[in-house]
Design a protein around this motif. Structure first.
Motif, PDB file in Angstrom:
ATOM      1  N   ASN A   1     -20.086  21.652  20.665  1.00  0.00           N
ATOM      2  CA  ASN A   1     -18.781  20.986  20.628  1.00  0.00           C
ATOM      3  C   ASN A   1     -18.830  19.604  21.267  1.00  0.00           C
ATOM      4  O   ASN A   1     -18.129  18.687  20.826  1.00  0.00           O
TER       5      ASN A   1
ATOM      6  N   ILE B   1     -20.206  17.094  18.686  1.00  0.00           N
ATOM      7  CA  ILE B   1     -19.295  16.689  17.618  1.00  0.00           C
ATOM      8  C   ILE B   1     -17.971  16.149  18.174  1.00  0.00           C
ATOM      9  O   ILE B   1     -17.067  15.746  17.439  1.00  0.00           O
TER      10      ILE B   1
ATOM     11  N   LEU C   1     -15.629  17.691  20.012  1.00  0.00           N
ATOM     12  CA  LEU C   1     -14.478  18.586  19.873  1.00  0.00           C
ATOM     13  C   LEU C   1     -14.366  19.542  21.059  1.00  0.00           C
ATOM     14  O   LEU C   1     -14.029  20.702  20.894  1.00  0.00           O
TER      15      LEU C   1
ATOM     16  N   ASP D   1     -12.660  21.369  23.939  1.00  0.00           N
ATOM     17  CA  ASP D   1     -11.259  21.663  24.225  1.00  0.00           C
ATOM     18  C   ASP D   1     -10.940  21.220  25.634  1.00  0.00           C
ATOM     19  O   ASP D   1     -11.711  21.468  26.548  1.00  0.00           O
TER      20      ASP D   1
ATOM     21  N   ARG E   1     -13.764  10.316  14.918  1.00  0.00           N
ATOM     22  CA  ARG E   1     -13.265  11.074  13.770  1.00  0.00           C
ATOM     23  C   ARG E   1     -14.038  10.710  12.507  1.00  0.00           C
ATOM     24  O   ARG E   1     -14.396  11.576  11.719  1.00  0.00           O
TER      25      ARG E   1
ATOM     26  N   ARG F   1     -17.256  12.556  12.323  1.00  0.00           N
ATOM     27  CA  ARG F   1     -17.182  13.992  12.044  1.00  0.00           C
ATOM     28  C   ARG F   1     -17.073  14.229  10.555  1.00  0.00           C
ATOM     29  O   ARG F   1     -16.290  13.577   9.884  1.00  0.00           O
ATOM     30  N   GLY F   2     -17.832  15.140  10.062  1.00  0.00           N
ATOM     31  CA  GLY F   2     -17.790  15.410   8.624  1.00  0.00           C
ATOM     32  C   GLY F   2     -18.693  14.453   7.875  1.00  0.00           C
ATOM     33  O   GLY F   2     -19.421  14.849   6.990  1.00  0.00           O
TER      34      GLY F   2
ATOM     35  N   MET G   1     -20.029  20.709  10.670  1.00  0.00           N
ATOM     36  CA  MET G   1     -20.006  21.868  11.556  1.00  0.00           C
ATOM     37  C   MET G   1     -19.683  23.120  10.759  1.00  0.00           C
ATOM     38  O   MET G   1     -18.857  23.102   9.858  1.00  0.00           O
TER      39      MET G   1
ATOM     40  N   PHE H   1     -18.550  27.160  11.343  1.00  0.00           N
ATOM     41  CA  PHE H   1     -18.077  28.086  12.366  1.00  0.00           C
ATOM     42  C   PHE H   1     -18.495  29.511  12.068  1.00  0.00           C
ATOM     43  O   PHE H   1     -19.008  29.831  10.992  1.00  0.00           O
TER      44      PHE H   1
ATOM     45  N   ALA I   1     -19.053  21.652   4.918  1.00  0.00           N
ATOM     46  CA  ALA I   1     -19.728  20.950   6.002  1.00  0.00           C
ATOM     47  C   ALA I   1     -20.688  19.904   5.448  1.00  0.00           C
ATOM     48  O   ALA I   1     -20.930  18.873   6.064  1.00  0.00           O
TER      49      ALA I   1
END
Ligand code: ATP
Ligand code: MG
Lengths: 328, 328
Positions: free
Chosen positions: A53, A56, A58, A60, A86, A89-90, A95, A97, A169
């Motif tokens: 996380n 990337i 992210l 929390d 942002r 990402r992608g 990613m 999950f 992904a």
């Protein structure tokens, strides 16, 4: 030697709490090259997901990167926030999950979810995005992709959904994929298919893959190198054959002895005594020493040294085979 | 799908039959209808004739059946007080209530959803916290008090808006509307805020709770991990999922707006069916009361039905028959 895609240097993730600052990731360093799969193993709570996380961007709240560097190719990304992160990402990092049943938005067709992602990142028209989406679904092995693209997630089985997740992904052609336990929620029979799919895509596209898992079988099958994490720290990192058969760190050796591998036959499984300490209650010195059979006084006093040989490294005063000491 | 619709329509019909029974029983047992209709100077022959004409000597189920037949055609007899057909009076009064309810409903829905989304996204912000606190007051103050406070502030103190009535209305072929004149629009403001406030706060709190729940879901994390814009994550992915459960309750709320209109109409002397009902109670005008009861229940049941069908339309998982080919 393939070029390095991801380079993590002394990464520290901290969580400030009322009782003090926790470090779920503590000075972790590793590289992943293009076309390489790095397996990350360790007990629950070892900090595997946190590491992914952090890469990337992210984490929390209140967890945050508190030190170290993360390089994606020539870009330093640990300090990126907001829009620049942002856009990455992608586009450059994908990613995957754990649970394909909950990873897809139930109210949008898989085609909608694919095209929105492609349109977000690539300069293509809607029609081109749709064509790419269909091609992507075909690539991950969805039969009759052209007909199924307008289906909703609930119309697919778990294994098929995980294929869709992988297509999502990969749809903007990232250089790095972080797969956080991508097969844990799947049937055993489907797990092997998903792993071989990941492996194929990694080789064909030259994507770097960080594969987090609990499953040594998966590591043995797919990973090129493996990183073993314990209580937020990297216990050992090395080529997968080496680590599986000739571990340097006593924790890795214990972990191997406690996991059933098909190749090991019917040997009795040995458990490592005790359990991993909670983050707030890490012991002084090497975090593993209370459970370690060969621990000595200096293991309890200060941090263990990083030792290296040609291909691997471990963090231990008394490695199970000879390695060169780097620093203390 | 068809079976579902038929079942729901059937259930609705049963509910209406039961309400019809209550309304009918009111006619039959609250006071003597003959007494009510004939006044002081009556002869025994008059009474006999009227009983015969009204069918009061027929068996109960037959009377009920006739009542239903009449009611279905909108025929509830003559108002005891005004001596005119109830249906005429209702049609005359309906536009006032419907316009008020529509404005309140739209207000409650849009402001409620907007604020709900805002307070969910900016969960920790000062503005969001302020709105939440104020909304608590909105939920706990009774409607009439809010109406009176608004009248005091905007009509008495500031003198900006009228405190009662509909203002000037324009007659469009039997439908009187307040939308076309300035004074009509001004007259709508305070009553519709009063009527809609409770529903608005309720919708807002509902949307907020639901949205926070949705924002925790894996598919939202996955949408972020794919680099989608915050706007798309919040509104395309999260809001749509939020609205699925919100629709049902919101629909019922809109139904209750029409029922609650009684209080607001009384406070603002708004010439709608609610005020008509209140006046009817004072004069024990049974036909008007029965007709109102039927009308409200038809509206409730109808809205309920529409809401269920909407729910069905928005959530693909309920459209079972659409599942084509492959998958599980
Ligand atoms: N908000 C928080 N406050 C305190 N501790 C936290 C918080 N969030 C995570 N942690 C701790 O951080 C540690 C690392 O968690 P992480 O999810 O990375 O573990 P993991 O190795 O992925 O485990 P698993 O195999 O169960 O997925 C855990 O010990 C967890 O308890
Ligand atoms: Mg994890």
């Amino acid at each position: 030697m393939a070029k390095t895609v991801l380079s993590v240097r002394d990464l520290v993730v901290e969580i400030p709490t009322r009782w003090g600052v926790l470090r779920p990731v503590d000075r972790v360093s590793y590289d992943i090259a293009a076309g390489e799969i790095l397996g990350v193993v360790g007990e629950s709570g070892a900090g595997k997901s946190m590491t992914g996380n952090a890469v990337i961007g992210l984490l929390d709240r209140p967890a945050q990167i508190a030190g170290g560097e993360i390089w994606l190719g020539d870009t330093r990304i640990d300090s990126l926030r907001g829009e620049p992160m942002r856009k990455l990402r992608g586009r450059r990092i994908g990613m995957i999950f754990q649970d394909p049943l909950t990873s897809l938005n139930p109210l949008l067709t898989i085609g909608d979810q694919l095209t929105e992602t492609i349109l977000e990142h690539l300069p293509v028209t809607t029609a081109e995005a749709r064509a790419r989406a269909i091609a992507g679904l075909e690539e991950v092995g969805i039969p009759a992709a052209r007909d199924r693209i307008d289906s909703y997630p609930h119309e697919f089985s778990g294994g098929m959904r995980q294929r869709v997740v992988i297509a999502l992904a990969l749809c903007a052609e990232p250089e790095l994929i972080i797969a956080d336990e991508p097969t844990t929620a799947l049937d055993v029979s489907v797990q092997a298919q998903i792993i071989s799919l990941l492996k194929r895509l990694c080789r064909e596209r030259g994507v770097a893959v960080m594969l987090v898992t609990h499953d040594m079988g998966v590591i043995a099958e797919a990973a090129d190198r493996v990183a073993v994490m314990y209580a937020g720290r990297l216990a050992e990192l090395g080529p997968v054959r080496e680590v599986l058969t000739r571990a340097a760190h006593p924790y890795t050796a214990g972990l191997m002895a406690s996991t059933p591998l098909a190749s090991q036959g019917r040997e009795r499984l040995r458990q490592i005594p005790g359990s991993m300490p909670r983050l707030g209650q890490l012991p002084e010195g090497c975090a593993f020493h209370p459970r370690c059979e060969i621990a000595q006084d200096r293991c309890r006093l200060g941090p263990s040294p990083h030792i290296e040989d040609g291909s691997g490294r471990a963090s231990c005063w008394y490695p199970l085979h000879n390695m060169e000491k780097e620093d203390a | 799908m068809l079976a579902y619709v038929i079942r729901r329509v059937f259930q609705s019909a049963i509910v209406l039959l039961i309400v019809g029974l209550v309304a009918f029983a009111m006619f039959r047992f609250v006071g003597d209808p003959v007494d009510n209709m004939l006044g002081q100077e009556r002869t025994q022959a008059d009474i006999e004739r009227l009983r015969d004409r009204l069918g009061l000597d027929l068996p109960f189920p037959v009377q009920y059946w006739r009542f239903l037949q009449e009611a279905a055609q909108g025929n509830f007899g003559l108002s005891y007080r005004q001596g005119r057909p109830v249906s005429d009076i209702l049609i005359e009064r309906a536009p006032a209530t419907l316009e008020l309810a529509a404005v309140s409903g739209v207000l409650a829905l849009f402001v409620g959803i907007g604020l709900g989304v805002f307070t969910a996204i900016r969960r920790r912000g000062t503005a969001a916290n302020l709105i939440m606190t104020v909304s608590l007051i909105g939920v706990s103050l009774p409607t009439f008090l809010i109406g009176i406070l608004l009248i005091y502030l905007f009509s008495v103190e500031l003198g900006w808006l009228p405190s009662f009535g509909r203002g000037e209305v324009v007659d469009l072929g039997g439908w009187t509307t307040g939308f076309l004149t300035i004074s009509g629009l001004k007259a709508l403001i305070l009553p519709s805020i009063t009527l809609g406030l409770y529903q608005m706060t309720l919708i807002m709190r509902l949307v907020r709770t639901e949205m926070l729940e949705v924002l925790r879901q894996d598919y939202i994390r996955f949408a972020r991990a794919r680099g989608l814009r915050e706007r798309s994550v919040n509104f395309r992915h999260a809001l749509k999922n939020t609205l699925v459960p919100v629709i049902t309750i919101t629909g019922l709320q809109l139904g209750s707006i029409i029922a609650f209109a009684i209080i607001t109409e009384t406070v603002f002397q708004w010439p709608g069916v609610g005020l008509l009902f209140i006046n009817a109670i004072q004069f024990v005008d049974i036909p008007v009361m029965a007709a109102y009861l039927m009308l409200i229940s038809v509206m409730f049941v109808g809205i309920n039905l529409i809401v269920d069908l909407l729910y069905f339309a928005i959530d693909p998982r309920l459209r079972v028959d659409r599942t084509g080919g492959g998958g599980k």
